[in-house]
Design a protein around this motif. Structure first.
Motif, mmCIF file in Angstrom:
data_model
loop_
_atom_site.group_PDB
_atom_site.id
_atom_site.type_symbol
_atom_site.label_atom_id
_atom_site.label_comp_id
_atom_site.label_asym_id
_atom_site.label_seq_id
_atom_site.Cartn_x
_atom_site.Cartn_y
_atom_site.Cartn_z
ATOM 1 N N TYR A 137 0.807 -1.216 0.000
ATOM 2 C CA TYR A 137 0.000 0.000 0.000
ATOM 3 C C TYR A 137 0.845 1.274 0.000
ATOM 4 C CZ TYR A 137 -4.400 -2.468 0.667
ATOM 5 O OH TYR A 137 -5.506 -3.256 0.488
ATOM 6 N N SER A 138 2.120 1.165 -0.262
ATOM 7 C CA SER A 138 2.964 2.356 -0.208
ATOM 8 C C SER A 138 2.717 3.307 -1.372
ATOM 9 C CB SER A 138 4.446 1.957 -0.167
ATOM 10 O OG SER A 138 4.814 1.248 -1.346
ATOM 11 N N SER A 139 2.218 2.792 -2.506
ATOM 12 C CA SER A 139 1.964 3.679 -3.637
ATOM 13 C C SER A 139 0.963 3.059 -4.591
ATOM 14 C CB SER A 139 3.262 3.984 -4.398
ATOM 15 O OG SER A 139 3.784 2.830 -5.021
ATOM 16 N N GLY A 140 0.153 3.921 -5.220
ATOM 17 C CA GLY A 140 -0.793 3.502 -6.244
ATOM 18 C C GLY A 140 -0.228 3.747 -7.631
ATOM 19 N N PHE A 141 -0.861 3.149 -8.640
ATOM 20 C CA PHE A 141 -0.243 3.208 -9.965
ATOM 21 C C PHE A 141 -0.286 4.611 -10.578
ATOM 22 C CE2 PHE A 141 -4.543 2.342 -11.723
ATOM 23 C CZ PHE A 141 -4.540 3.133 -12.856
ATOM 24 N N LEU A 142 -1.291 5.422 -10.276
ATOM 25 C CA LEU A 142 -1.290 6.785 -10.813
ATOM 26 C C LEU A 142 -0.231 7.638 -10.125
ATOM 27 C CD1 LEU A 142 -4.968 7.906 -11.555
ATOM 28 C CD2 LEU A 142 -3.186 7.148 -13.135
ATOM 29 N N THR A 166 -7.396 8.179 -2.286
ATOM 30 C CA THR A 166 -7.602 6.738 -2.255
ATOM 31 C C THR A 166 -6.315 6.042 -2.695
ATOM 32 O OG1 THR A 166 -8.416 6.596 -4.531
ATOM 33 C CG2 THR A 166 -10.034 7.144 -2.813
ATOM 34 N N PRO A 167 -6.219 4.713 -2.616
ATOM 35 C CA PRO A 167 -4.952 4.025 -2.912
ATOM 36 C C PRO A 167 -4.321 4.369 -4.249
ATOM 37 C CG PRO A 167 -6.428 2.494 -1.823
ATOM 38 C CD PRO A 167 -7.222 3.761 -2.066
ATOM 39 N N ILE A 168 -5.091 4.747 -5.246
ATOM 40 C CA ILE A 168 -4.538 4.980 -6.578
ATOM 41 C C ILE A 168 -3.513 6.105 -6.597
ATOM 42 C CG2 ILE A 168 -6.195 6.689 -7.467
ATOM 43 C CD1 ILE A 168 -6.386 4.893 -10.005
ATOM 44 N N PHE A 169 -3.643 7.086 -5.676
ATOM 45 C CA PHE A 169 -2.714 8.212 -5.611
ATOM 46 C C PHE A 169 -1.887 8.214 -4.323
ATOM 47 C CE2 PHE A 169 -4.780 11.101 -8.950
ATOM 48 C CZ PHE A 169 -3.631 11.158 -9.719
ATOM 49 N N LYS A 170 -1.879 7.116 -3.601
ATOM 50 C CA LYS A 170 -1.067 7.048 -2.393
ATOM 51 C C LYS A 170 0.411 7.055 -2.756
ATOM 52 C CE LYS A 170 -4.003 6.606 1.123
ATOM 53 N NZ LYS A 170 -4.030 7.527 2.263
ATOM 54 N N GLY A 171 1.201 7.779 -1.958
ATOM 55 C CA GLY A 171 2.636 7.830 -2.198
ATOM 56 C C GLY A 171 3.329 8.679 -1.155
#
Length: 404
Positions: A137-142, A166-171
């Motif tokens: 969960y450290s980063s999302g693909f976008l 949300t997870p897609i922009f997590k980083g």
């Protein structure tokens, strides 16, 4: 309670959580733009892309199947060839784009996750990882896409049109987000304001209340202006159409925000799903009109360099259930829209639909991994090589779907 505490509480109660910024840079319609739309709740792709040419469709859905194409029947599927048709609710939107060769549909698509859990499957897709491994969960693909493009010297950022990241922009770095669901006008509601003033009239807290109300009204006015500026004076519309126009205005006038994400809920249709009319038809109609409005608001030049990807965590059972709805399934249909896509067709691996070809005797299978579809799009949009694509979508098998 002191003055600072009261004002902070007043702002919290009225929903003024500001976690976004805007950095305006000169307009550039030639900059590539990507918008990913997540349909949360698992939409029924077999009702959007209707397999009317396969008799098993009508046997499996005696109450919710759409009628075979018939120009004299406004409730019938809209034929697009090869035994498929589109739901009539998208006649003026997706079907029009499809005919204009600005839409590609990828049936039998999705992730390989078999949990049939909304949250698990949504996380898998947003993280862009192999579902057979433990999720990171450290980063999302976008987020990884934006980080990679910035490393290459591109002046851009992502924009999440959601209330929370949300997870897609997590980083590791902050991605701005803005909720365009229309709460701004209610922040300084006159009736609530007068009631609050009357409640504390003549009380020791009256001064703090008046200051809190004044602060709320000032912030509300600023945000209301921001919203109106973002929509460029366009008339207000209901639901997703309003949100879509605002997204388009922001992405068009702020090319730094060239990668966007929005989610749309309400697709979990276990009961009374409907056919040509009903809950699902209303949702499809609103979604289609919103995406058409997004394209219109962008304008021809910007739309030519924009790609929209619509996906959902999984599909639904091919057979209807006892409540005239559908349950959690597997394979689904992705939408790829844009002014430069090679549209007007179905992409990816297809199959005959009958009882023997269902996955686990209940669902449409996944032949076209969503990460492979995304990889094809990203490689064409941004010129990413195999190593770079593996950074964004680790382990994905990249194929040429002929989309771009």
């Amino acid at each position: 309670m002191n003055r600072r505490q009261f004002i902070n509480q007043t702002l919290a109660m009225t929903g003024l959580g500001l976690s976004w910024k805007t950095w305006a840079i000169p307009n550039s319609s030639s900059s590539p733009r990507l918008l990913v739309v997540m349909l949360r709740g698992a939409y029924d792709g077999a009702s959007l892309l209707v397999p009317h040419g396969y008799p098993f469709y009508y046997a499996a859905r005696p109450n919710i199947a759409l009628a075979q194409p018939n120009p004299a029947n406004p409730d019938a599927a809209l034929d697009i060839g090869h035994g498929y048709g589109l739901h009539p609710a998208v006649a003026s939107s997706l079907h029009t784009m499809f005919q204009a060769q600005q839409a590609v549909l990828v049936p039998f698509s999705g992730s390989q996750d078999l949990s049939r859990s909304h949250f698990q499957s949504q996380d898998v897709m947003e993280l862009g990882q192999n579902s057979s491994h433990a999720l990171d969960y450290s980063s999302g693909f976008l987020y990884r896409l934006v980080a990679l493009l910035r490393q290459g010297g591109r002046n851009l950022n992502g924009m999440s049109f959601t209330s929370n990241i949300t997870p897609i922009f997590k980083g590791v770095a902050e991605i701005p987000n803005i909720n365009l669901q229309g709460q701004v006008n209610a922040m300084a509601d006159p009736r609530q304001t007068s009631m609050l003033e009357a409640l504390y009239q003549g009380q020791a807290m009256q001064m703090y209340v008046d200051e809190g109300i004044q602060t709320r009204q000032q912030v509300s006015a600023l945000l209301d202006k921001e919203m109106k500026d973002a929509s460029r004076g366009a008339a207000k519309a209901s639901g997703f159409e309003k949100v879509a126009r605002s997204m388009a205005a922001l992405m068009r006038d702020n090319p730094a925000y060239a990668v966007g994400f929005v989610d749309v809920g309400g697709w979990d249709t276990h009961v009374n799903q409907g056919a040509s009319n009903g809950v699902l038809a209303n949702n499809l109609g609103n979604l289609g009109r919103g995406l058409s409005s997004y394209a219109d608001e962008l304008g021809v030049d910007a739309w030519r360099n924009t790609t929209v990807v619509v996906m959902s965590e999984f599909g639904r059972t091919f057979r209807e259930n006892g409540n005239r709805g559908t349950d959690h399934g597997h394979g689904n249909t992705m939408w790829i829209l844009g002014g430069s896509v090679s549209g007007g067709k179905l992409a990816g691996e297809l199959m005959d639909i009958n009882e023997a070809t269902l996955f686990q005797q209940r669902d449409l299978p996944v032949f076209n991994d969503y990460r492979s579809v995304l990889g094809n799009i990203l490689s064409r949009m941004y010129g990413l090589n195999t190593r770079q694509l593996n950074e964004v979508l680790p382990g994905a098998l990249i194929k040429d779907f002929g989309i771009c």
